[in-house]
Design a protein around this motif. Structure first.
Motif, mmCIF file in Angstrom:
data_model
loop_
_atom_site.group_PDB
_atom_site.id
_atom_site.type_symbol
_atom_site.label_atom_id
_atom_site.label_comp_id
_atom_site.label_asym_id
_atom_site.label_seq_id
_atom_site.Cartn_x
_atom_site.Cartn_y
_atom_site.Cartn_z
ATOM 1 N N VAL A 1 0.831 -1.201 0.000
ATOM 2 C CA VAL A 1 0.000 0.000 0.000
ATOM 3 C C VAL A 1 0.866 1.252 0.000
ATOM 4 O O VAL A 1 0.633 2.202 -0.732
ATOM 5 C CB VAL A 1 -0.943 0.014 1.225
ATOM 6 C CG1 VAL A 1 -1.680 1.328 1.308
ATOM 7 C CG2 VAL A 1 -1.916 -1.129 1.140
ATOM 8 N N TYR A 2 1.885 1.240 0.841
ATOM 9 C CA TYR A 2 2.717 2.442 0.932
ATOM 10 C C TYR A 2 3.657 2.599 -0.241
ATOM 11 O O TYR A 2 3.618 3.583 -0.949
ATOM 12 C CB TYR A 2 3.516 2.420 2.236
ATOM 13 C CG TYR A 2 2.676 2.719 3.427
ATOM 14 C CD1 TYR A 2 2.582 1.814 4.470
ATOM 15 C CD2 TYR A 2 1.958 3.901 3.516
ATOM 16 C CE1 TYR A 2 1.793 2.076 5.567
ATOM 17 C CE2 TYR A 2 1.173 4.162 4.607
ATOM 18 C CZ TYR A 2 1.083 3.255 5.628
ATOM 19 O OH TYR A 2 0.307 3.519 6.706
ATOM 20 N N SER A 3 4.535 1.625 -0.405
ATOM 21 C CA SER A 3 5.561 1.857 -1.417
ATOM 22 C C SER A 3 5.090 1.465 -2.801
ATOM 23 O O SER A 3 5.638 1.900 -3.790
ATOM 24 C CB SER A 3 6.828 1.093 -1.066
ATOM 25 O OG SER A 3 6.581 -0.283 -1.145
ATOM 26 N N GLY A 4 4.070 0.652 -2.845
ATOM 27 C CA GLY A 4 3.539 0.306 -4.162
ATOM 28 C C GLY A 4 2.503 1.327 -4.588
ATOM 29 O O GLY A 4 2.740 2.189 -5.414
ATOM 30 N N GLN B 1 3.400 4.751 -6.516
ATOM 31 C CA GLN B 1 3.075 4.743 -7.940
ATOM 32 C C GLN B 1 2.089 5.838 -8.291
ATOM 33 O O GLN B 1 2.211 6.510 -9.317
ATOM 34 C CB GLN B 1 2.487 3.378 -8.342
ATOM 35 C CG GLN B 1 3.486 2.242 -8.313
ATOM 36 C CD GLN B 1 4.699 2.527 -9.183
ATOM 37 O OE1 GLN B 1 4.678 3.334 -10.098
ATOM 38 N NE2 GLN B 1 5.788 1.881 -8.858
ATOM 39 N N SER B 2 1.108 6.023 -7.439
ATOM 40 C CA SER B 2 0.120 7.054 -7.770
ATOM 41 C C SER B 2 0.750 8.437 -7.693
ATOM 42 O O SER B 2 0.457 9.299 -8.519
ATOM 43 C CB SER B 2 -1.113 6.969 -6.874
ATOM 44 O OG SER B 2 -0.769 6.537 -5.597
ATOM 45 N N ALA B 3 1.632 8.639 -6.708
ATOM 46 C CA ALA B 3 2.295 9.945 -6.618
ATOM 47 C C ALA B 3 3.113 10.197 -7.870
ATOM 48 O O ALA B 3 3.097 11.288 -8.446
ATOM 49 C CB ALA B 3 3.181 9.997 -5.374
ATOM 50 N N LEU B 4 3.862 9.163 -8.282
ATOM 51 C CA LEU B 4 4.686 9.325 -9.474
ATOM 52 C C LEU B 4 3.831 9.552 -10.712
ATOM 53 O O LEU B 4 4.194 10.321 -11.600
ATOM 54 C CB LEU B 4 5.575 8.099 -9.659
ATOM 55 C CG LEU B 4 6.709 8.004 -8.652
ATOM 56 C CD1 LEU B 4 7.444 6.694 -8.807
ATOM 57 C CD2 LEU B 4 7.671 9.157 -8.820
ATOM 58 N N ALA B 5 2.661 8.876 -10.746
ATOM 59 C CA ALA B 5 1.791 9.054 -11.905
ATOM 60 C C ALA B 5 1.284 10.491 -11.970
ATOM 61 O O ALA B 5 1.281 11.118 -13.038
ATOM 62 C CB ALA B 5 0.620 8.081 -11.829
#
Lengths: 619, 164, 470
Positions: A569-572, A576-580
Motif C-alpha cells: 500500500v505504501y511503497s507500491g 506509484q500514484s504519486a509518481l503518476a
C-alpha cells in the motif's frame, strides 16, 4: 557564577571532543591523546574544587516539564569525582598505548564526549535531561567499539542492541515515573513501590542494569574485551558504566522510590545480583584469554553491587556503593595491566604467557594487589566492601550470602589461575624478550594499586567522606553511625578467610594435577554437570543476545507476509500514484509559453467568477 | 456611440496585427497606430492631457525608441521569415480566440456594477500630479529606464560577442 | 530615513559607472557593503523615523510617501541577506569581471525595486516597483551564458507582462469604484462590498499570483530559475519572486482584505493547489535546479495558505516561512552553484555519492532540505507548525491536513534529492571532484547556521517577534 561550574563540567569535555575531531591528525598524531588527558585533568581539578559545594542550576528548556536542571548533591559530587579520576587515569594511560593507532583521534574524541555525557547524566536533576545524556552515552559506546572499523563492528552492533533495548525500557520507566509523580524533577520525586510504581522501578532498574552490565544484559562485554581497544575496556565496562549504572540504581532505590526490605522488588534485585555473581564468575573461571577473563569478572562484580543495594539495608547499601568504588579502582587497574601485558608480550592468550613476573615486576605487583582486592583479601579495599555486602545479604537470607561467598571462592580461584599462568611459572614462549611497560602506562596502575591499599586500610576516608553522606539520616542508629574500620562480625570474617584458604588449596590441587598454572581449574571445568554447561556456553547457545536473535527471527518470518501487504500500500500504491500524478503534471508543462499564459488567464477568469459568485453582486 | 465602438474595434485590430505580424517594423507601426487610436479615445472622453501624453510619449517617443533598437537587431533570413509565417497561426490562434470568447462570456454575466465616475481631486495640473503627488512613481520610472539602458548595453554587447 | 533605502543603491549604480574600468572590480564589494548596511537597517527600530541630520533637507525635497513596519523590515532583512549571498556566489561563478560588475549593478537596481515594494502605501506605486524589479531581473537572467537562457528570460518577462496587464486593469477598476488607489481606499471599497471593487481586487490578486508563481499562474518560474546563471537563481529564488508577488499578497491580506471572505478563501484554495502541484512536480525532476524551482513554488504556496488562516497568527507564520524559505532556498541554490561549478552538470541522474567528495556542500544542503521539509529542531519546522496552527485556529481543518500531507511529499523529494546526489558510493567519473572553493562555501555555511540557530533558539526568537508584532 559558581553554579555555572556545573555547566563547565559538561561543556568543556564536549568542546574538547569537538576540537579533537576537527584537528588534522596527520601533523600531530599525539595531539588527540594529549588533549584528552589534559581535559580529563581539568575535569578532575574541577570535580575536586566543586566537591564540597551544593550547587543547583535550572533553565527552562523545552517545556512539558523538560528543564535543563543540574544539581550537585553529595552523591553526584562523589560520582563526578570518580568519573573524572578514572577518565584522567585512563587517558594518561592511553596516551601511550594508543598514541600510534590510526583510530586515536576518533577514539579520544569519543572518550571526551563520553566524559561530558557522563558528567551531564550524573549532574542532571531532571529525568528528561538525564535521559538525553544517557542515550548519548549509547552512541559513544557504539562509536568507541567501532573505532577501529573492521572486525569490531558486529560487537559494536551487539552492544548497541543490548544497551539500546535496556535504554528503551529506561525511557518507558522515565515516562511512567514522570506520570506517576507529576513532575520530571528528580529531587522532587519520591514514590512508593506498589502497583505501577513497582513496574516503573523495574523498568528503570533494567536501564540501570543494562548500563552496568549485569546479567542478562552482559553478553556484549566479553566480545568487546577482545575486539575493542584496551583503554576502552578500562574506562567503560571497567569503571564508568558501573559508576553510572549503580549511581542510577542507587538514586532510583534511595531517592525516587522508597525501597524497603519488605518489598518483593528488593528480593528481585538481590536475586539478580546473586545470580550475576555466580554465573558470571563460573564463566570467568574457564577463560583462556586474559581480557575475556577480566570481562567476565567485571560482570560478576556488578552482582555484588546490585545485591548490596537490593538488601535495602544501610549496611548493604553502603557496602554496594563502596564495592562500586572499589571495583572501579581494581578493575581498571586489572584492565590496564592486561593492556601492559598485551603491549609488551604481544598477546593476551594465557596459553602463550608465563613468567612475566621477572621481566615486568611493577606490573606484576600492581596486578597482585588488584587481584587480592578483587578476591577480598584483607587489608585491601575489596575485603571491606565485600564484608559489608555479606552482612547485609545474610540478614536478608542465608541463600544470598552463600551464593555470594561461593562467588568469592571462584573469584579467588580464577585470579590465582590467572596470576600463575601469566606472571609466574615458566614462560611458554621463551624467544620473545619482554620488558617492563613504559612509565605513562605504569603510573596509573601504581596510583590505582595505591588506592586499593589506602581505601582498605584507611577505609574511613571513602566511607565517611564519600559514601555514608549519601544515605544521610538513614545512617543514624546503625552500627554506631559508621561502618568504617574492621568489620565487627567475626563469623563472617572467619568464613571469608576459610573460603580464601579453600581457594588456595584448590589452586594447589589443580596445579599439581595438570602441572601448569593455567590448568588450575580444569577439574572444575570438566566436572560432571558443569562440563556440559560449559560446552554449551562455548558455542554461544547460552548467550541471551543469540536467544533473542532466534526468537526474533521466528517472529519476523511470521509477520513478513502481513508486512508485505501493508508495504505494497505504501511503497507500491502510494508511490506509484504519486509518481503518476507527477508524470501527468510534468507532461502538461510542455514549455510553450502560450499555454502558460492561457493557464494564467483562465485562472484569472476563474478567480473573478468565484469572487462574483461569493459576493453575490450585492446591491 | 457607433464611432466610439468602431474606434475600439479598429484599436483592437491594430493591436492584434501588431502582435501577429512577422516583421519588427510592422509591429512597431501597429503599436504606434494603436496608441494613436487610444489617444483619440482619451480625447473624446475628455482627458485632454492624458491624450496628449499618450500621443507624444507612446505613439511618438516609444516608437522612435523601438525602431532604433530594432535597427540594432539582425534582420531575419528568408528561411526564418518563411518558417515564422507558416507557424504563427498555429502558435497563437488560441490566445485571441480565448480572449474574445471570454469577453463575450463575461458580457453575459450580469454583474450589477455601479460605476460612479470619480473626477480626480484637486487641480488636474500635470506638474502637481507628477512632482508632488507621484514623485515615487517618477523615481521608479527613472529606474526602469536605467535598467533598460543597462539591458541594452548587456544584451547587445553579448549578441555582438556571440556573433564574433 | 527610509528614503535612503531607495536612493543609496540608485546613486551607487550611477556612481559605479563613473568609475574607471580598472576600479570596477570593487563594484561587487561596494554592492556587498550596501546590502550589509541594508541588513543592519532592518534591525534598527523605527528606521524610518531616524533623522540623519545632514540629509534632512533631502527628505524635505523628496516627497516619497513611504512607511516601514514589521513586514517591511522582514523584506529588507531578507533582501540584504540573500543579496549578500548572491554576490558572494557571483564572485566565484561568473567568469568575467565585466559580468560581475554588471551583476552587481543590476542587483542594486533590483534591490531598489524590492525596497520600494516593501515600503509603498499605494497600489500604483506597488505596480511601478514591481515593474522595476521585473525588468532588472529579466536582464539579469538574459545576461547569462547557459543554454535556454533566453527562453527562461522570455517566459519570465512575458508572464510578467500578463501580470502587469492584470494589475493595471485592476487599478482602473479600483479608480472606478473607490476613486483612489491607496491600500486604505481599497479597504474601504471592499468593506462596502462593492462588486466592482472585489473584481478589481481579484484581478490584482491574480496579477500578484503570476508574479509569485502560484498555480496555475506559475508557468514561467521553472524555466527562469533553471536557465538563469547561478547567482541570479540564488537572488531570484531567495527574494525576487517572494517580494514581488508573495510580499504584496501579505501586505494586502493584512491591511486590505482584513480576513474577509472571499479574499481569504481565494488565498486558501490557490495556496493549497500550489502546494500540492508544486510538490508533485518536484518529485520526478532530474535537473537539480528545476527540482528546487518547483519546490519553491510549493513552499510559496505555504506562505499564501497561511494568509488564509487566523489573521494575526497567519501573518506571523507567513512572515516566518518567508524568512526561512529565503534563507534555505538561497542556500540550496548556492549549493547548486557549487555543484555546477565543480561537476559541470546539474543532471541528477549522472550524480551520486558526492557526499564524500563535497562534505560541506552535502552537509549544508542536508540542513536546508530538512529545514524546508519541516523537521525539528530546524527553523522550517517552526514555521510549518505555525502555519498549521493558524489554519487550525481558523477552523480550516481540511487545509491544515493538506499542508501536513504535502509535507510528506516535500520530505520525499528532498530525501530523493539527497540520495541521488550525495549518498552512496562516489561514481568513478567524479573521482576527481573536490569541494567547491571557500568563496562558494561561505554563503552556504552562513545561511545554514542561521537556519540552525533560528530553529534551536526559536522560543527566544518568538518572544522578540511577538513583541515586535507583524
Amino acid at each position: 557564577m559558581t553554579p555555572l561550574l556545573l555547566i563547565l563540567a559538561i561543556a568543556v569535555p564536549a568542546a574538547a571532543g569537538l576540537l579533537v575531531l576537527l584537528l588534522p591528525s596527520r601533523r600531530a598524531p599525539w595531539a588527540p591523546a594529549a588533549l584528552a588527558a589534559l581535559t580529563c585533568a581539568f575535569e578532575l581539578v574541577l570535580a575536586v574544587y566543586i566537591f564540597p559545594h551544593d550547587f543547583a542550576f535550572t533553565w527552562p528548556w523545552m517545556g512539558f516539564g523538560a528543564e535543563f536542571a543540574v544539581k550537585l548533591s553529595r552523591f553526584s559530587a562523589f560520582i563526578l569525582l570518580g568519573i573524572a579520576t578514572f577518565s584522567f587515569l585512563v587517558t594518561a594511560y592511553s596516551a601511550v598505548s594508543m598514541a600510534k593507532a590510526p583510530s586515536s583521534r576518533r577514539f579520544h574524541a569519543w572518550v571526551l564526549f563520553t566524559v561530558a555525557l557522563s558528567a551531564g547524566a550524573v549532574l542532571a536533576d531532571n529525568l528528561i535531561l538525564f535521559l538525553v545524556f544517557w542515550e548519548g552515552l549509547l552512541l559513544t559506546l557504539f562509536a568507541m567499539i567501532a573505532a577501529e572499523k573492521t572486525r569490531p563492528f558486529a560487537t559494536a552492533v551487539k552492544a548497541f542492541v543490548i544497551v539500546g533495548l535496556t535504554d528503551l525500557a529506561l525511557m518507558f520507566g522515565v515516562m511512567l515515573t514522570g506520570h506517576l509523580a507529576g513532575t520530571m524533577s528528580m529531587s522532587a520525586i519520591r514514590l512508593p513501590l506498589d502497583g505501577l510504581g513497582a513496574v516503573a522501578f523495574l523498568l528503570l532498574m533494567i536501564g540501570a542494569m543494562g548500563k552496568a552490565g549485569a546479567m542478562p544484559f552482559h553478553s556484549w562485554i566479553p566480545d568487546a574485551a577482545v575486539d575493542a581497544p584496551l583503554p576502552f575496556m578500562a574506562l567503560l565496562p571497567g569503571s564508568l558504566e558501573k559508576l553510572l549504572g549503580i549511581y542510577f540504581l542507587a538514586r532510583v532505590s534511595l531517592d525516587l522510590f522508597i525501597l524497603t526490605p519488605a518489598s518483593w522488588v528488593s528480593t528481585v534485585l538481590m536475586g539478580i545480583g546473586a545470580a550475576t555473581i555466580l554465573l558470571a564468575v563460573l564463566m570467568a573461571l574457564v577463560q583462556r584469554d586474559y581480557k575475556k577473563l577480566l570481562a567476565y569478572h567485571a560482570i560478576s562484580q556488578v552482582g555484588y553491587m546490585i545485591l548490596g543495594i537490593g538488601t535495602a539495608l544501610p549496611v548493604g547499601i553502603v557496602g554496594g556503593l563502596f564495592h562500586m568504588v572499589n571495583n572501579a579502582i581494581y578493575k581498571s587497574s586489572l584492565f590496564l595491566s592486561a593492556g601492559a601485558v598485551e603491549k609488551e608480550a604481544g598477546t593476551t592468550d594465557l596459553r602463550e604467557l608465563g613468567g612475566l613476573g621477572r621481566s615486568m615486576p611493577i606490573t606484576t605487583i600492581c596486578f597482585l594487589i588488584a587481584a587480592a582486592s578483587i578476591s577480598g583479601v584483607p587489608p585491601f579495599n575489596g575485603f571491606f566492601s565485600k564484608e559489608l555486602v555479606y552482612d547485609g545479604a545474610l540478614e536478608r537470607g542465608w541463600i544470598f550470602y552463600a551464593i555470594a561467598l561461593a562467588g568469592s571462592f571462584f573469584t579467588a580461584a580464577s585470579f590465582l589461575k590467572l596470576g600463575h599462568a601469566a606472571f609466574f611459572g615458566k614462560p611458554a614462549n621463551a624467544k620473545r624478550t619482554v620488558k617492563e611497560a613504559p612509565w605513562p602506562m605504569l603510573l596509573p596502575m601504581i596510583v590505582l594499586a595505591g588506592l586499593c591499599i589506602v581505601f582498605g586500610v584507611a577505609n574511613s576516608l571513602p566511607l565517611e567522606r564519600l559514601i555514608q553522606p549519601v544515605l544521610g539520616t538513614a545512617m543514624k542508629g546503625a552500627h554506631g553511625g559508621t561502618f568504617a574500620g574492621f568489620p565487627t562480625n567475626m563469623l563472617l570474617v572467619g568464613l571469608t578467610a576459610g573460603v580464601l584458604a579453600l581457594a588456595v588449596a584448590n589452586h594447589a590441587f589443580g596445579v599439581h594435577r595438570t602441572g601448569r598454572g593455567i590448568g588450575a581449574v580444569d577439574h572444575i571445568h570438566h566436572a560432571p554437570g558443569l562440563s556440559s554447561v560449559y560446552k554449551l556456553q562455548a558455542t554461544g547457545a547460552l548467550d541471551p543476545y543469540r536467544m533473542l536473535g532466534g526468537i526474533v527471527g521466528v517472529a519476523s518470518r511470521g509477520l513478513y507476509a502481513l508486512d508485505r501487504a501493508i508495504d505494497w500500500v505504501y511503497s507500491g500504491l502510494a508511490a506509484q500514484s504519486a509518481l503518476a500524478v507527477s508524470w501527468v503534471l510534468r507532461k502538461a508543462h510542455n514549455g510553450n509559453v502560450n499555454r502558460y499564459v492561457l493557464w494564467a488567464l483562465a485562472g484569472a477568469v476563474a478567480v473573478v467568477l468565484a469572487v462574483l459568485a461569493v459576493t453575490g453582486g450585492g446591491r | 456611440m457607433i464611432w466610439f465602438t468602431l474606434l475600439l474595434v479598429v484599436l483592437v485590430l491594430a493591436a492584434l496585427w501588431a502582435s501577429m505580424t512577422t516583421t519588427l517594423l510592422r509591429s512597431t507601426l501597429g503599436l504606434a497606430l494603436a496608441s494613436a487610436l487610444l489617444s483619440v479615445v482619451m480625447f473624446s472622453m475628455g482627458a485632454t492631457l492624458a491624450a496628449v501624453m499618450e500621443l507624444s510619449v507612446c505613439a511618438g517617443l516609444i516608437s522612435v525608441v523601438l525602431v532604433s533598437v530594432a535597427s540594432l537587431t539582425r534582420p531575419r533570413s528568408i528561411q526564418e521569415e518563411l518558417a515564422s509565417r507558416r507557424s504563427r497561426l498555429r502558435r497563437i490562434w488560441p490566445l485571441p480566440l480565448v480572449l474574445i470568447a471570454a469577453g463575450v462570456a463575461l458580457s453575459f454575466v450580469h454583474a450589477p456594477v455601479d460605476i460612479v465616475l470619480h473626477l480626480p481631486k484637486g487641480d488636474g495640473d500635470v506638474r502637481t500630479v507628477l512632482w508632488s503627488l507621484r514623485q515615487l512613481d517618477l523615481f521608479g520610472q527613472i529606474l526602469i529606464l536605467l535598467a533598460g539602458a543597462l539591458g541594452v548595453l548587456v544584451l547587445f554587447r553579448k549578441e555582438a560577442k556571440d556573433d564574433d | 530615513m527610509s528614503d535612503l533605502l531607495l536612493l543609496v543603491p540608485f546613486v551607487a549604480v550611477v556612481l559605479l559607472y563613473l568609475l574607471p574600468k580598472r576600479a570596477r572590480t570593487a563594484g561587487l564589494w561596494i554592492a556587498f557593503g550596501i546590502l550589509a548596511l541594508e541588513t543592519a537597517a532592518a534591525f534598527i527600530d523605527r528606521f524610518a523615523t531616524i533623522d540623519f541630520g545632514l540629509l534632512a533637507p533631502l527628505g524635505k525635497l523628496l516627497g516619497f510617501h513611504l512607511a516601514t513596519d514589521g513586514l517591511s523590515e522582514l523584506v529588507i532583512l531578507c533582501t540584504g541577506l540573500v543579496g549578500m549571498a548572491a554576490l558572494l556566489v557571483a564572485r566565484r561563478t561568473l567568469e568575467d569581471e565585466n559580468e560581475k560588475f554588471l551583476f552587481a549593478n543590476l542587483v542594486l537596481v533590483a534591490v531598489v525595486g524590492i525596497n520600494g515594494i516593501a515600503m509603498v502605501r499605494d497600489l500604483f506605486s506597488l505596480y511601478v516597483f514591481v515593474e522595476v524589479t521585473a525588468v532588472a531581473t529579466f536582464i539579469l537572467i538574459a545576461a547569462g551564458r547557459g543554454d535556454h537562457v533566453f527562453e527562461g528570460a522570455w517566459k519570465y518577462i512575458f508572464l510578467s507582462v500578463v501580470a502587469s496587464v492584470l494589475m493595471l486593469t485592476s487599478l482602473g477598476f479600483f479608480l472606478l469604484s473607490t476613486g483612489g488607489i491607496t491600500l486604505d481606499a481599497a479597504r474601504t471599497g471592499l468593506a462596502a462590498n462593492a462588486p466592482l471593487a472585489w473584481i478589481a481586487m481579484a484581478l490584482f490578486l491574480c496579477g500578484l499570483f503570476v508574479k509569485g508563481a502560484m498555480v496555475p499562474f506559475h508557468g514561467w518560474l521553472a524555466d527562469a530559475y533553471t536557465a538563469a546563471p547561478a547567482p541570479v537563481s540564488v537572488f531570484m529564488a531567495g527574494i525576487v519572486t517572494k517580494a514581488s508577488g508573495i510580499f504584496a499578497l501579505m501586505r494586502i491580506a493584512q491591511s486590505t482584505l482584513g480576513g474577509a471572505t472571499p479574499g481569504r478563501e481565494i488565498l486558501l484554495v490557490v495556496g493549497a493547489v500550489t502546494i500540492v502541484v508544486g510538490a508533485f512536480l518536484s518529485l520526478t525532476q532530474t535537473n537539480f535546479k528545476r527540482m528546487l524551482a518547483y519546490s519553491s513554488i510549493s513552499q510559496m504556496g505555504y506562505i499564501v495558505l497561511a494568509l488564509g488562516g487566523d489573521l494575526r497568527l497567519g501573518i506571523l507564520a507567513a512572515g516566518l516561512h518567508f524568512f526561512n524559505h529565503a534563507i534555505s532556498k538561497s542556500q540550496l541554490f548556492a549549493n547548486a552553484a557549487a555543484i555546477e561549478k565543480q561537476l559541470g552538470t546539474l543532471d541528477m541522474d549522472e550524480m551520486g555519492g558526492l557526499g564524500a567528495r563535497m562534505p560541506v556542500t552535502a552537509g549544508t544542503s542536508a540542513v536546508a532540505s530538512l529545514s524546508i521539509a519541516g523537521l525539528p529542531p530546524l527553523a522550517g519546522f517552526w514555521s510549518k507548525l505555525l502555519i498549521v496552527l493558524a489554519l487550525w485556529n481558523a477552523k480550516e481543518y481540511a487545509f491544515a491536513a493538506v499542508a501536513i500531507l504535502a509535507s510528506l511529499v516535500t520530505l520525499a523529494y528532498f530525501l530523493s534529492l539527497q540520495r541521488r546526489v550525495f549518498f552512496g558510493k562516489p561514481l568513478e567519473k567524479w573521482a576527481g571532484a573536490r569541494e567547491a572553493s571557500v568563496g562558494l562555501l561561505v554563503p552556504a555555511v552562513a545561511l545554514a547556521l542561521i537556519t540552525i540557530a533560528l530553529g534551536v533558539g526559536f522560543p527566544f526568537a518568538l518572544k522578540i517577534l511577538m513583541g515586535g508584532g507583524a
